[in-house]
Design a protein around this motif. Structure first.
Motif, PDB file in Angstrom:
ATOM      1  N   ASN A  71       0.861  -1.179   0.000  1.00  0.00           N
ATOM      2  CA  ASN A  71       0.000   0.000   0.000  1.00  0.00           C
ATOM      3  C   ASN A  71       0.901   1.233   0.000  1.00  0.00           C
ATOM      4  OD1 ASN A  71      -1.505   2.310   1.407  1.00  0.00           O
ATOM      5  ND2 ASN A  71      -3.150   0.876   0.960  1.00  0.00           N
ATOM      6  N   SER A 101       0.274   4.375   0.311  1.00  0.00           N
ATOM      7  CA  SER A 101      -0.024   5.368   1.346  1.00  0.00           C
ATOM      8  C   SER A 101       0.681   5.014   2.656  1.00  0.00           C
ATOM      9  CB  SER A 101      -1.536   5.447   1.569  1.00  0.00           C
ATOM     10  OG  SER A 101      -1.835   6.390   2.576  1.00  0.00           O
ATOM     11  N   GLU A 102       0.687   3.735   3.017  1.00  0.00           N
ATOM     12  CA  GLU A 102       1.370   3.309   4.243  1.00  0.00           C
ATOM     13  C   GLU A 102       2.877   3.519   4.132  1.00  0.00           C
ATOM     14  OE1 GLU A 102       0.310  -0.690   5.031  1.00  0.00           O
ATOM     15  OE2 GLU A 102      -1.827  -0.269   5.355  1.00  0.00           O
ATOM     16  N   ASP A 158      -5.551   6.427  -0.698  1.00  0.00           N
ATOM     17  CA  ASP A 158      -5.310   5.451   0.363  1.00  0.00           C
ATOM     18  C   ASP A 158      -5.296   4.018  -0.150  1.00  0.00           C
ATOM     19  OD1 ASP A 158      -5.183   7.479   2.233  1.00  0.00           O
ATOM     20  OD2 ASP A 158      -7.326   7.382   2.703  1.00  0.00           O
TER      21      ASP A 158
END
Length: 345
Positions: free
Chosen positions: A198, A200-201, A227
């Motif tokens: 991911n 965004s992470e 996200d």
């Protein structure tokens, strides 16, 4: 004649010569004996001769086509990574001479690739050994410098020099680490452990690493993106690439400037953009920013070692991505990274 060195060509010429001789003999005999149907005999012989010659040529060229197809198959095998692929060239003739030269070229390319591989491994091992050898004195120097800083609290001038020493030691450590990373990437000894991540992470982790520096230097740090954007990548190495771009932005901005990191997903690509409104890059330097150890004659930065951007480019390309730069002198710089989304056809 070299053309007759090939056994198949020699046989073809012999058969054609035999057909012509046979036709000529039949024609001469039928005309000299003044047969009643000598004209028809000559005509039939000519037709048969033509049929036999066409048949012989067809069989020959069909065999040649098969030989060339086999050669093309072997060449494709070699291009696909099979270094042992070779073209059969046991017979004589110009075509097989060409095949022999192609095989020789393949052997030379293999030798060059092997030498280059050994050179890369030697370079990696050498830099790795030097890096490990430097870690011990660097650690000791950091300890000594820390002790000096503690003892020089009441001496501003000495404290200033110890702070400068700390900066140079950090710079040396960064150089050593970047050299080691570049050597590993160059030698191909690193296998990227790609997983679906991911984005965004990942960017949240990068943001946490630079939030304190942004506060200290009074710069605005903006991270924004979807996200749900995911990317097949090696998390550690890709974060290294993005961090290098952010470090570069910090190095070329002043208090009050903004550094933004954005990510988007389109139909076929995932795009990551690192932008700042700092000093920008001189047009003369733009073609050279990804060269190792390149130092601009226009740059006032005395801390960079010229490895951050080349390392970033190497990491991005190892992920089959592309990186582009756009900069206006005095207005800022934008780095755009594009990763193609794998599709099942």
């Amino acid at each position: 004649m070299r053309i007759l060195a090939n056994r198949k060509i020699k046989h073809l010429f012999w058969w054609i010569a035999l057909f012509i001789a046979g036709f000529s003999s039949i024609s001469i005999v039928s005309v000299s004996l003044q047969w009643k149907y000598s004209v028809w005999c000559v005509l039939v012989s000519a037709i048969l001769m033509g049929v036999f010659i066409v048949a012989a040529l067809y069989l020959y060229f069909r065999k040649q086509d098969q030989i060339i197809e086999d050669a093309v198959t072997q060449i494709r095998e070699y291009l696909s990574g099979n270094q042992d692929a070779r073209i059969d060239c046991d017979e004589e003739g110009e075509l097989y001479r060409l095949f022999h030269e192609v095989n020789s070229l393949a052997a030379i390319l293999n030798a060059h690739a092997e030498n280059e591989g050994r050179a890369k491994y030697f370079l990696k091992d050498t830099i790795s050994n030097i890096s490990h050898q430097l870690k011990t004195p660097l650690a000791a120097l950091n300890i000594y410098n820390g002790l000096l800083q503690e003892e020089s609290k009441d001496f501003p001038e000495i404290r200033e020099f110890t702070d400068l020493s700390e900066q140079e030691l950090d710079r040396m450590e960064t150089l050593v680490q970047n050299l080691l990373k570049m050597a590993k990437l160059d030698s191909g000894t690193i296998v990227l452990e790609k997983t679906m991540e991911n984005l965004s992470e990942m960017m949240d982790c990068v943001q946490r690493n630079f939030t304190y520096q942004a506060q200290q230097e009074e710069k605005k740090l903006i991270f924004c993106g979807g996200d749900m954007v995911t990317l097949l990548c090696d998390r550690i190495w890709l974060m290294e690439a993005v961090s290098n771009l952010v470090k570069n932005a910090f190095a070329h901005t002043k208090a009050g400037d903004t550094i933004s990191i954005q990510w988007k997903q389109f139909a076929s690509i995932v795009q990551l953009v690192v932008q700042d409104n700092g000093s920008g890059i001189h047009p003369e330097d733009l073609p050279h920013v990804f060269k190792r150890f390149y130092r601009s004659r226009f740059s006032k930065d005395t801390q960079g070692v010229g490895l951050g951007l080349p390392l970033t480019k190497a990491i991005v390309e190892a992920h089959s991505g592309t990186i582009e730069i756009d900069s206006d002198l005095g207005r800022g710089t934008t780095f755009t990274i594009n990763f193609l989304i794998p599709t099942k056809l």
